[in-house]
Design a protein around this motif. Structure first.
Motif, PDB file in Angstrom:
ATOM      1  N   GLN A   1      -7.359  11.437  29.417  1.00  0.00           N
ATOM      2  CA  GLN A   1      -7.862   9.969  28.935  1.00  0.00           C
ATOM      3  C   GLN A   1      -9.044  10.432  28.452  1.00  0.00           C
ATOM      4  O   GLN A   1     -10.048  10.784  28.906  1.00  0.00           O
ATOM      5  N   VAL A   2      -9.397   9.799  26.873  1.00  0.00           N
ATOM      6  CA  VAL A   2     -10.581  10.422  26.126  1.00  0.00           C
ATOM      7  C   VAL A   2     -11.065   8.885  25.805  1.00  0.00           C
ATOM      8  O   VAL A   2     -10.165   8.086  25.003  1.00  0.00           O
ATOM      9  N   ASN A   3     -12.054   8.427  26.327  1.00  0.00           N
ATOM     10  CA  ASN A   3     -12.634   7.147  25.991  1.00  0.00           C
ATOM     11  C   ASN A   3     -13.534   7.079  24.788  1.00  0.00           C
ATOM     12  O   ASN A   3     -14.312   8.032  24.712  1.00  0.00           O
ATOM     13  N   TYR A   4     -13.263   6.041  24.006  1.00  0.00           N
ATOM     14  CA  TYR A   4     -14.344   5.686  22.827  1.00  0.00           C
ATOM     15  C   TYR A   4     -14.678   4.137  23.175  1.00  0.00           C
ATOM     16  O   TYR A   4     -13.596   3.187  23.627  1.00  0.00           O
ATOM     17  N   TYR A   5     -15.873   3.759  23.095  1.00  0.00           N
ATOM     18  CA  TYR A   5     -16.175   2.557  23.471  1.00  0.00           C
ATOM     19  C   TYR A   5     -16.520   1.598  22.259  1.00  0.00           C
ATOM     20  O   TYR A   5     -17.051   1.775  20.939  1.00  0.00           O
ATOM     21  N   LEU A   6     -15.844   0.236  22.189  1.00  0.00           N
ATOM     22  CA  LEU A   6     -16.011  -0.693  21.566  1.00  0.00           C
ATOM     23  C   LEU A   6     -17.429  -1.121  21.361  1.00  0.00           C
ATOM     24  O   LEU A   6     -18.157  -1.136  22.681  1.00  0.00           O
ATOM     25  N   ASP A   7     -18.084  -1.823  20.433  1.00  0.00           N
ATOM     26  CA  ASP A   7     -19.359  -2.212  20.466  1.00  0.00           C
ATOM     27  C   ASP A   7     -19.584  -3.637  20.849  1.00  0.00           C
ATOM     28  O   ASP A   7     -19.251  -4.715  19.908  1.00  0.00           O
ATOM     29  N   GLU A   8     -19.901  -4.035  22.185  1.00  0.00           N
ATOM     30  CA  GLU A   8     -19.705  -5.333  22.305  1.00  0.00           C
ATOM     31  C   GLU A   8     -21.106  -6.106  21.674  1.00  0.00           C
ATOM     32  O   GLU A   8     -20.727  -7.424  21.683  1.00  0.00           O
TER      33      GLU A   8
ATOM     34  N   TRP B   1     -17.381  -6.644  19.603  1.00  0.00           N
ATOM     35  CA  TRP B   1     -16.369  -5.537  20.063  1.00  0.00           C
ATOM     36  C   TRP B   1     -15.947  -4.726  18.818  1.00  0.00           C
ATOM     37  O   TRP B   1     -14.756  -4.219  18.831  1.00  0.00           O
ATOM     38  N   ALA B   2     -16.783  -4.412  17.762  1.00  0.00           N
ATOM     39  CA  ALA B   2     -16.140  -3.613  16.653  1.00  0.00           C
ATOM     40  C   ALA B   2     -16.031  -2.397  17.009  1.00  0.00           C
ATOM     41  O   ALA B   2     -16.447  -1.702  17.887  1.00  0.00           O
ATOM     42  N   LEU B   3     -15.050  -1.645  16.164  1.00  0.00           N
ATOM     43  CA  LEU B   3     -14.841  -0.231  16.374  1.00  0.00           C
ATOM     44  C   LEU B   3     -15.637   0.605  15.201  1.00  0.00           C
ATOM     45  O   LEU B   3     -15.570   0.310  14.151  1.00  0.00           O
ATOM     46  N   ASP B   4     -16.321   1.565  15.934  1.00  0.00           N
ATOM     47  CA  ASP B   4     -17.313   2.389  14.908  1.00  0.00           C
ATOM     48  C   ASP B   4     -17.086   3.691  14.896  1.00  0.00           C
ATOM     49  O   ASP B   4     -16.690   4.529  15.967  1.00  0.00           O
ATOM     50  N   VAL B   5     -16.555   4.183  13.747  1.00  0.00           N
ATOM     51  CA  VAL B   5     -16.121   5.523  13.485  1.00  0.00           C
ATOM     52  C   VAL B   5     -17.166   6.502  13.975  1.00  0.00           C
ATOM     53  O   VAL B   5     -16.762   7.642  14.490  1.00  0.00           O
ATOM     54  N   ASN B   6     -18.420   6.246  13.877  1.00  0.00           N
ATOM     55  CA  ASN B   6     -19.494   7.234  14.689  1.00  0.00           C
ATOM     56  C   ASN B   6     -19.079   7.473  15.882  1.00  0.00           C
ATOM     57  O   ASN B   6     -19.299   8.745  16.609  1.00  0.00           O
TER      58      ASN B   6
ATOM     59  N   PRO C   1      -8.588  -6.461  25.707  1.00  0.00           N
ATOM     60  CA  PRO C   1      -8.656  -7.682  26.258  1.00  0.00           C
ATOM     61  C   PRO C   1      -9.783  -8.422  25.378  1.00  0.00           C
ATOM     62  O   PRO C   1     -10.162  -9.490  25.849  1.00  0.00           O
ATOM     63  N   THR C   2     -10.339  -7.862  24.548  1.00  0.00           N
ATOM     64  CA  THR C   2     -11.480  -8.140  23.667  1.00  0.00           C
ATOM     65  C   THR C   2     -11.438  -9.128  22.727  1.00  0.00           C
ATOM     66  O   THR C   2     -12.450  -9.889  22.168  1.00  0.00           O
ATOM     67  N   GLY C   3     -10.330  -9.390  22.081  1.00  0.00           N
ATOM     68  CA  GLY C   3      -9.992 -10.324  21.207  1.00  0.00           C
ATOM     69  C   GLY C   3     -10.581 -10.104  19.769  1.00  0.00           C
ATOM     70  O   GLY C   3     -10.476 -11.108  18.919  1.00  0.00           O
ATOM     71  N   GLN C   4     -11.061  -8.812  19.386  1.00  0.00           N
ATOM     72  CA  GLN C   4     -11.466  -8.705  18.067  1.00  0.00           C
ATOM     73  C   GLN C   4     -10.369  -8.517  16.949  1.00  0.00           C
ATOM     74  O   GLN C   4      -9.358  -7.963  17.311  1.00  0.00           O
ATOM     75  N   VAL C   5     -10.759  -8.829  15.873  1.00  0.00           N
ATOM     76  CA  VAL C   5      -9.754  -8.509  14.671  1.00  0.00           C
ATOM     77  C   VAL C   5     -10.511  -7.722  13.755  1.00  0.00           C
ATOM     78  O   VAL C   5     -11.399  -7.771  13.391  1.00  0.00           O
ATOM     79  N   GLN C   6      -9.763  -6.477  13.499  1.00  0.00           N
ATOM     80  CA  GLN C   6     -10.417  -5.455  12.755  1.00  0.00           C
ATOM     81  C   GLN C   6     -10.452  -5.756  11.238  1.00  0.00           C
ATOM     82  O   GLN C   6      -9.398  -6.098  10.660  1.00  0.00           O
ATOM     83  N   SER C   7     -11.486  -5.503  10.627  1.00  0.00           N
ATOM     84  CA  SER C   7     -11.479  -5.652   9.032  1.00  0.00           C
ATOM     85  C   SER C   7     -10.801  -4.622   8.342  1.00  0.00           C
ATOM     86  O   SER C   7     -10.603  -3.739   9.008  1.00  0.00           O
TER      87      SER C   7
ATOM     88  N   CYS D   1     -12.618  -1.396   8.299  1.00  0.00           N
ATOM     89  CA  CYS D   1     -12.669  -0.700   9.622  1.00  0.00           C
ATOM     90  C   CYS D   1     -11.279   0.130   9.905  1.00  0.00           C
ATOM     91  O   CYS D   1     -11.200   1.157  10.149  1.00  0.00           O
ATOM     92  N   ILE D   2     -10.338  -0.395   9.411  1.00  0.00           N
ATOM     93  CA  ILE D   2      -9.031   0.330   9.305  1.00  0.00           C
ATOM     94  C   ILE D   2      -8.964   1.341   8.389  1.00  0.00           C
ATOM     95  O   ILE D   2      -8.498   2.605   8.870  1.00  0.00           O
ATOM     96  N   GLU D   3      -9.479   1.135   7.345  1.00  0.00           N
ATOM     97  CA  GLU D   3      -9.393   2.296   6.348  1.00  0.00           C
ATOM     98  C   GLU D   3     -10.339   3.373   6.993  1.00  0.00           C
ATOM     99  O   GLU D   3      -9.874   4.725   6.662  1.00  0.00           O
ATOM    100  N   ASP D   4     -11.495   3.299   7.525  1.00  0.00           N
ATOM    101  CA  ASP D   4     -12.292   4.192   7.938  1.00  0.00           C
ATOM    102  C   ASP D   4     -11.609   5.039   9.342  1.00  0.00           C
ATOM    103  O   ASP D   4     -11.750   6.119   9.433  1.00  0.00           O
ATOM    104  N   VAL D   5     -10.714   4.135  10.210  1.00  0.00           N
ATOM    105  CA  VAL D   5      -9.862   4.651  11.130  1.00  0.00           C
ATOM    106  C   VAL D   5      -8.930   5.666  10.650  1.00  0.00           C
ATOM    107  O   VAL D   5      -8.737   6.742  11.065  1.00  0.00           O
TER     108      VAL D   5
END
Length: 540
Positions: A247-254, A258-263, A289-295, A298-302
């Motif tokens: 398991q490799v964790n990456y943290y969402l930005d609370e 709860w955004a996803l940051d490529v950094n 469980p965080t309920g965020q919707v990705q822009s 953000c999806i392009e960066d991922v």
């Protein structure tokens, strides 16, 4: 009795009756047992008792399967949503049924996204089609609309023996896979979808675990690493444990909803390469469980990140219909991947998942779902079908339910007006409850809740005083588990501690569904507020 003419009693008439019984094809009765034996009250001799004790001692030998001898990967599996907190809730429910007094009259299970269990009504059209498929005699009934009958006939024509009770192909019923492909094309504005890339599954969970099974390999530092968001849906950590992957964790930005940051993805990937071979990146959008919707950005960066670092993308999109906040929109990874051009679209390996369980349907029990897998190596495609064939096929009734999700009534059809009315009612109601939950939590001292942009949960951060943390340690509990247990015992409200989903060290949360009816949800939130204030006062 030993046959005609021979009888233990020696009586001639008994022998004749035995002969008559045999001639009639009946088994003659044997000798009558003593009454004590017939009534189970035989008295055993001391020798017989001693012999029975010895047999019992031999029978109670050491078990083959113990906690020490069981599969260690299964032992390592944890699934917080149905973990200790739910077991405790079950115990309390039993006590309430026995008349044991509590400060509440019922347990409210806000721990899981089970819409119908929370009182949501089924979508009429979906149930009509499944009913028609299940009992085809109803096709002659005037009580069912013709558009429902048309869909049921089409599904049944693709079933063996025209029956929902037959096995389907391991990949799923062909006409339903065609309907899924058409749905994806409509959803994504004409982006092509191939039915051969569609696999019907037992809920989305089955598809996710199947793809992970085929991805995990290697040993030591070459063992497959699977990147998952923290907080995450515990299916991922459970499947990773069961497969003995890393398991490799990456943290969402609370702090940033709860955004996803490529950094953060880059940090996580670089650190993991020191101890495993990260080759899978899991995304949950909208978030659970965080309920965020990705822009879109953000999806392009991922996608660019996955392309650049050769990662297999898993897009969990089961909440794609559950978007509430203004300015937020669901974008599928498949669509954005296609629009980024052939260099990406022809190379990035992507599996995306959907389900009957969430959205406006809430049909959790049917266990219907699908996955679309693109850019899979042709030989691996054969291996995937082989792996799916081991479980024969997904539930055929669930496949039928999935078909109605992707092939609902359209304008001009008889059932359209009722269908769209029911669908919009569910989604509008969820949007109101999302805003109500956010607003009420943010009025409570020591609770902070980010906007619930989508999905069907709140994941508020809670302040837990140091005295409560010490008491939790004394009970060998995580602080938020201690908090949630106290909440359950004092209010009857069952929520899941954030530690079951993962969270940054020193922060505490819980996950709660927003599915209860508005009045019940408001009452629930008021009880949480009152409990939290008392909790802070007690442990301040």
């Amino acid at each position: 009795c030993k046959g005609p003419g021979v009888c233990r009693s020696g009586r001639k008439n008994m022998a004749l009756r035995c002969a008559a019984s045999l001639a009639a094809g009946r088994q003659p009765r044997g000798p009558r047992l003593p009454r004590a034996a017939r009534e189970g009250t035989v008295r055993w001799s001391s020798a017989a008792k001693a012999s029975a004790v010895k047999i019992k001692e031999k029978a109670s030998r050491e078990k083959i399967l113990t906690l020490e001898s069981m599969n260690p990967q299964v032992k390592a599996v944890e699934y917080a949503v149905r973990g200790p907190i739910l077991l405790k809730a079950g115990e309390i429910e039993k006590e309430l049924r026995k008349g044991i007094k509590k400060p509440f009259t019922e347990v409210i299970k806000a721990n899981i996204g089970d819409a119908h269990a929370m009182g949501q009504r089924p979508i009429t059209f979906l149930r009509q089609v499944v009913a028609l498929c299940t009992y085809p005699n109803l096709l002659d009934s005037p009580s069912f609309p013709e558009d429902a009958k048309k869909r049921a006939r089409r599904i049944l024509q693709d079933c063996g023996g025209n029956s929902l009770g037959s096995y389907s192909a391991s990949q799923g019923i062909n006409c339903i896979r065609e309907d899924v492909a058409s749905y994806i094309e409509r959803r994504d504005g004409g982006v092509p979808a191939d039915p051969d890339n569609i696999y019907l599954t037992t809920g989305a969970s089955d598809g996710i675990t199947t793809i992970l099974k085929i991805l995990v390999s290697g040993g030591g530092k070459s063992r497959t690493g699977v990147m998952i968001p923290i907080p995450q849906y515990p299916l991922y950590s459970a499947a990773i444990s069961e497969l003995d992957a890393i398991q490799v964790n990456y943290y969402l930005d609370e702090e940033n909803c709860w955004a996803l940051d490529v950094n953060e993805l880059r940090r996580s990937l670089n650190e993991a390469r020191a101890y495993c071979n990260p080759k899978v990146l899991c995304i949950i959008n909208p978030g659970n469980p965080t309920g965020q919707v990705q822009s879109r950005k953000c999806i392009e960066d991922v996608i660019h990140f996955a392309w650049e670092d050769k990662l297999f993308l898993l897009a969990d999109e089961v909440y794609q219909d559950n978007v509430y906040s203004e300015g937020c929109q669901f974008h599928s990874f498949k669509k954005i991947l296609y629009e980024m051009g052939p260099e990406y679209y022809n190379n990035v390996e992507l599996a995306s998942f959907h389900s009957t369980s969430k959205g406006y349907m809430g049909e959790c029990g049917y266990r219907g779902g699908y996955m679309e897998v693109i850019n899979l190596h042709p030989e691996i495609k054969g291996q995937l079908v082989k792996l799916l064939s081991v479980r024969i096929c997904p539930p055929v009734s669930g496949q039928a339910a999935m078909d109605i999700v992707v092939n609902p009534p359209i304008p001009g059809e008889e059932s359209y007006s009722q269908f769209i009315k029911e669908k919009e009612s569910v989604l509008n109601n969820l949007a109101k409850k999302a805003k109500l939950t956010e607003d009420m939590f943010n009025k409570v001292p020591g609770i902070h809740c980010n906007p619930l942009q989508g999905a069907m949960y709140a994941f508020p951060r809670i302040f837990i005083p140091s005295k409560a943390i010490e008491e939790a340690k004394a009970h060998k509990m995580a602080p938020d588990m201690f908090y949630c247990m106290k909440l359950l015992e004092e209010t009857g409200i069952c929520v899941v501690p954030g530690s079951g989903f993962g969270q940054r060290e020193g922060s505490y949360h819980f996950r709660m569904t927003i599915l209860p009816p508005v009045d019940k949800l408001k009452n629930l939130l008021e009880k949480v507020r009152d409990f939290h204030i008392k909790f802070l006062e007690k442990y301040a």
